[in-house]
Design a protein around this motif. Structure first.
Motif, PDB file in Angstrom:
ATOM      1  N   LEU A  99       0.779  -1.130   0.021  1.00 16.79           N
ATOM      2  CA  LEU A  99       0.080   0.178  -0.068  1.00 16.79           C
ATOM      3  C   LEU A  99       0.794   1.307  -0.049  1.00 16.79           C
ATOM      4  CD1 LEU A  99      -2.821  -0.649   2.300  1.00 16.79           C
ATOM      5  CD2 LEU A  99      -3.136  -0.569  -0.021  1.00 16.79           C
ATOM      6  N   ALA A 100       2.059   1.381   0.822  1.00 16.64           N
ATOM      7  CA  ALA A 100       2.700   2.672   0.936  1.00 16.64           C
ATOM      8  C   ALA A 100       3.525   2.955  -0.124  1.00 16.64           C
ATOM      9  CB  ALA A 100       3.673   2.403   2.016  1.00 16.64           C
ATOM     10  N   GLY A 101       3.923   1.745  -1.078  1.00 15.23           N
ATOM     11  CA  GLY A 101       4.477   1.990  -2.209  1.00 15.23           C
ATOM     12  C   GLY A 101       3.502   2.560  -3.284  1.00 15.23           C
ATOM     13  N   PHE A 102       2.259   2.171  -3.312  1.00 15.20           N
ATOM     14  CA  PHE A 102       1.186   2.501  -4.196  1.00 15.20           C
ATOM     15  C   PHE A 102       0.961   3.945  -4.043  1.00 15.20           C
ATOM     16  CE2 PHE A 102      -0.753  -2.006  -4.063  1.00 15.20           C
ATOM     17  CZ  PHE A 102      -0.132  -2.292  -5.330  1.00 15.20           C
ATOM     18  N   TRP A 103       0.957   4.426  -2.806  1.00  9.35           N
ATOM     19  CA  TRP A 103       0.604   5.816  -2.492  1.00  9.35           C
ATOM     20  C   TRP A 103       1.969   6.651  -3.092  1.00  9.35           C
ATOM     21  CZ3 TRP A 103      -2.971   8.611   0.357  1.00  9.35           C
ATOM     22  CH2 TRP A 103      -2.185  10.011   0.975  1.00  9.35           C
ATOM     23  N   ASP A 104       3.184   6.016  -2.921  1.00 14.77           N
ATOM     24  CA  ASP A 104       3.999   7.151  -3.166  1.00 14.77           C
ATOM     25  C   ASP A 104       4.467   7.373  -4.616  1.00 14.77           C
ATOM     26  OD1 ASP A 104       5.054   7.420  -0.438  1.00 14.77           O
ATOM     27  OD2 ASP A 104       6.446   5.767  -0.445  1.00 14.77           O
ATOM     28  N   ARG A 105       3.776   6.548  -5.755  1.00  9.69           N
ATOM     29  CA  ARG A 105       4.287   6.629  -7.057  1.00  9.69           C
ATOM     30  C   ARG A 105       2.913   7.194  -7.738  1.00  9.69           C
ATOM     31  NH1 ARG A 105       4.460   1.871  -9.084  1.00  9.69           N
ATOM     32  NH2 ARG A 105       3.848   0.511  -7.311  1.00  9.69           N
ATOM     33  N   GLY A 106       1.996   7.834  -6.967  1.00 13.05           N
ATOM     34  CA  GLY A 106       1.142   9.022  -7.666  1.00 13.05           C
ATOM     35  C   GLY A 106       0.371   7.977  -8.747  1.00 13.05           C
ATOM     36  N   ALA A 107      -0.134   8.611  -9.990  1.00  9.29           N
ATOM     37  CA  ALA A 107      -0.935   7.761 -10.783  1.00  9.29           C
ATOM     38  C   ALA A 107      -0.502   6.414 -11.077  1.00  9.29           C
ATOM     39  CB  ALA A 107      -1.238   8.794 -12.163  1.00  9.29           C
ATOM     40  N   GLU A 108       0.655   6.313 -11.328  1.00 10.38           N
ATOM     41  CA  GLU A 108       0.943   5.010 -11.592  1.00 10.38           C
ATOM     42  C   GLU A 108       0.788   3.737 -10.649  1.00 10.38           C
ATOM     43  OE1 GLU A 108       5.197   2.326 -12.650  1.00 10.38           O
ATOM     44  OE2 GLU A 108       5.300   4.403 -11.555  1.00 10.38           O
ATOM     45  N   GLY A 109       1.041   4.421  -9.263  1.00 10.49           N
ATOM     46  CA  GLY A 109       0.707   3.565  -7.974  1.00 10.49           C
ATOM     47  C   GLY A 109      -0.659   3.526  -7.984  1.00 10.49           C
ATOM     48  N   GLU A 110      -1.530   4.398  -8.117  1.00 12.93           N
ATOM     49  CA  GLU A 110      -2.987   4.469  -8.028  1.00 12.93           C
ATOM     50  C   GLU A 110      -3.516   3.349  -9.044  1.00 12.93           C
ATOM     51  OE1 GLU A 110      -4.763   8.291  -8.546  1.00 12.93           O
ATOM     52  OE2 GLU A 110      -3.622   9.089  -6.657  1.00 12.93           O
ATOM     53  N   ARG A 111      -2.990   3.303 -10.150  1.00 15.40           N
ATOM     54  CA  ARG A 111      -3.335   2.111 -11.253  1.00 15.40           C
ATOM     55  C   ARG A 111      -2.890   0.833 -10.699  1.00 15.40           C
ATOM     56  NH1 ARG A 111      -0.450  -0.786 -14.480  1.00 15.40           N
ATOM     57  NH2 ARG A 111      -1.134  -1.624 -16.335  1.00 15.40           N
ATOM     58  N   GLU A 112      -1.868   0.573 -10.209  1.00 13.89           N
ATOM     59  CA  GLU A 112      -1.460  -0.658  -9.679  1.00 13.89           C
ATOM     60  C   GLU A 112      -2.173  -1.011  -8.566  1.00 13.89           C
ATOM     61  OE1 GLU A 112       2.620  -1.497  -9.025  1.00 13.89           O
ATOM     62  OE2 GLU A 112       3.277  -0.743 -10.898  1.00 13.89           O
ATOM     63  N   HIS A 113      -2.825  -0.232  -7.529  1.00 21.33           N
ATOM     64  CA  HIS A 113      -3.591  -0.295  -6.406  1.00 21.33           C
ATOM     65  C   HIS A 113      -4.996  -0.905  -7.043  1.00 21.33           C
ATOM     66  CE1 HIS A 113      -6.722   1.076  -3.478  1.00 21.33           C
ATOM     67  NE2 HIS A 113      -5.645   0.440  -2.517  1.00 21.33           N
ATOM     68  N   LEU A 278       0.179   3.744  14.136  1.00 23.43           N
ATOM     69  CA  LEU A 278      -0.807   4.049  13.271  1.00 23.43           C
ATOM     70  C   LEU A 278      -1.254   3.256  12.048  1.00 23.43           C
ATOM     71  CD1 LEU A 278      -0.651   8.160  13.297  1.00 23.43           C
ATOM     72  CD2 LEU A 278      -1.997   6.611  15.078  1.00 23.43           C
ATOM     73  N   ALA A 279      -2.262   3.542  11.246  1.00 24.84           N
ATOM     74  CA  ALA A 279      -2.747   2.744  10.388  1.00 24.84           C
ATOM     75  C   ALA A 279      -1.622   3.206   9.235  1.00 24.84           C
ATOM     76  CB  ALA A 279      -4.191   3.358   9.717  1.00 24.84           C
ATOM     77  N   PRO A 280      -1.318   2.044   8.218  1.00 17.49           N
ATOM     78  CA  PRO A 280      -0.264   2.404   7.445  1.00 17.49           C
ATOM     79  C   PRO A 280      -0.584   3.431   6.231  1.00 17.49           C
ATOM     80  CG  PRO A 280      -1.595   0.384   6.943  1.00 17.49           C
ATOM     81  CD  PRO A 280      -2.114   0.752   8.159  1.00 17.49           C
ATOM     82  N   LYS A 281       0.533   3.963   5.820  1.00 17.13           N
ATOM     83  CA  LYS A 281       0.278   4.938   4.535  1.00 17.13           C
ATOM     84  C   LYS A 281      -0.505   4.328   3.333  1.00 17.13           C
ATOM     85  CE  LYS A 281       4.031   6.421   2.651  1.00 17.13           C
ATOM     86  NZ  LYS A 281       5.302   7.136   2.380  1.00 17.13           N
ATOM     87  N   GLY A 282      -1.180   4.972   2.841  1.00 16.75           N
ATOM     88  CA  GLY A 282      -2.096   4.527   1.663  1.00 16.75           C
ATOM     89  C   GLY A 282      -3.274   3.785   2.040  1.00 16.75           C
ATOM     90  N   SER A 283      -3.664   3.759   3.284  1.00 14.17           N
ATOM     91  CA  SER A 283      -4.778   3.221   3.540  1.00 14.17           C
ATOM     92  C   SER A 283      -5.844   4.507   3.984  1.00 14.17           C
ATOM     93  CB  SER A 283      -4.760   2.403   4.985  1.00 14.17           C
ATOM     94  OG  SER A 283      -4.445   3.426   5.996  1.00 14.17           O
ATOM     95  N   VAL A 284      -7.083   4.132   3.840  1.00 16.41           N
ATOM     96  CA  VAL A 284      -8.136   5.198   3.990  1.00 16.41           C
ATOM     97  C   VAL A 284      -7.995   5.854   5.594  1.00 16.41           C
ATOM     98  CG1 VAL A 284     -10.094   3.586   4.909  1.00 16.41           C
ATOM     99  CG2 VAL A 284     -10.569   5.755   3.752  1.00 16.41           C
TER     100      VAL A 284
END
Length: 308
Positions: A99-113, A278-284
């Motif tokens: 999740l954190a890696g998806f978050w860090d990579r912007g639109a590309e990460g959102e696509r993979e997420h 706390l909850a991980p980066k990339g989570s709601v």
């Protein structure tokens, strides 16, 4: 801050539902998924061309990305990618860990997420619903893996998604309620959350869950957004709300064993000391925390798996 669950955007990959019953699933590029894990390398989802794919127990059509069709592939070998010597050094990784890696990579990460979340969710459903709920006979995948059909009675069975609410609660001093669920690892805190019951609206579920778990009454509910959470089959529906009487906090001690209201100038110190994880980066849940805080929070140091 970038919003990981934008409300005004369509899916980044066209699910192309009209192609589900006609596309050649064996000719599609594949994301490999099994038991909630995805084939990844350096935090990125691996997409395998047909010639590089392992033998499949199941293929599920994910959609069309530009000129390519994509499937989720469940490998026939349950040990595929478990070791470092998988295809090209890749290995199966838990979706939470990505999740954190998806978050860090912007639109590309959102696509993979989007792709990885869909693949995990639909594969989980196939794994846990192999038989007809009415007659008990084994069912067969059809419509590109989006339906399981019972050959005995002809009924179609569709994937399930269980809605759950999550709510960021503040008091008159704008302190945020952080709660520890009894089944979580020590020191892990997040927002109150719970499943929506039949016959409820999302808003009614917020009021009920919060009253049951904390004794607090809420006002000013505001919808924030949603995030698929296939652990194993949920979508988190996020709200924020206020309580006028934080002194009424009474924990049920069954689901919630600890809770506290924290101010913004406290939270960084609590994280640094390790008193709160706390909850991980990339989570709601993390987005809701940082939305209240007004910026990025320090990243907690993790010594074990993410379980929020």
């Amino acid at each position: 801050m970038r919003n990981p669950w934008p409300l005004d955007l369509a899916s980044r990959v066209d699910r192309a539902a009209v192609r589900r019953d006609t596309v050649d699933l064996e000719a599609c590029d594949a994301i490999v998924v099994r038991d909630g894990r995805v084939l990844a390398a350096d935090g990125r989802v691996v997409e395998l061309a047909p010639a590089a794919q392992p033998p499949a127990a199941l293929r599920i059509y994910l959609g069309r990305d530009g000129e390519r069709d994509l499937v989720a592939l469940v490998p026939a070998d349950p040990g595929f990618g478990a070791d470092e010597d998988g295809i090209g050094g890749d290995r199966m990784r838990g979706l939470r860990d990505l999740l954190a890696g998806f978050w860090d990579r912007g639109a590309e990460g959102e696509r993979e997420h989007e792709l990885a979340t869909t693949a995990v969710a639909i594969a989980n459903w196939h794994a846990t619903h192999p038989r007809c709920a009415l007659c008990g006979e084994p069912t067969e995948p059809t419509l590109g893996g989006w339906v399981r059909r019972c050959p005995e009675d002809g009924r179609d069975h569709y994937p399930r998604t269980d809605p759950a609410i999550i709510v960021a609660i503040t008091d008159p001093e704008d302190r945020l309620l952080l709660a520890h669920a009894s089944h979580w690892s020590p020191r892990r805190f997040s927002h109150l959350a719970g499943y929506v019951e039949p016959g409820e609206t999302f808003e009614q579920a917020v009021h009920r869950e919060v009253e049951e778990e904390s004794g607090l009454a809420l006002t000013g509910l505001e919808y924030l957004g949603s995030q698929p959470w296939p652990f194993p089959a949920s979508v988190m529906v996020a709200f924020r709300a206020r309580t006028a009487r934080p002194e009424d906090l009474r924990l049920d001690m069954d689901e919630i064993s600890e809770a506290r209201f924290v101010a913004r100038d406290e939270i960084a110190e609590l994280i640094a000391s390790g008193e709160v994880v706390l909850a991980p980066k990339g989570s709601v849940a993390r987005r809701m925390l940082e939305d209240w805080f007004g910026g990025a929070l320090p990243e907690p140091r993790r010594s074990g798996p993410v379980d929020v």
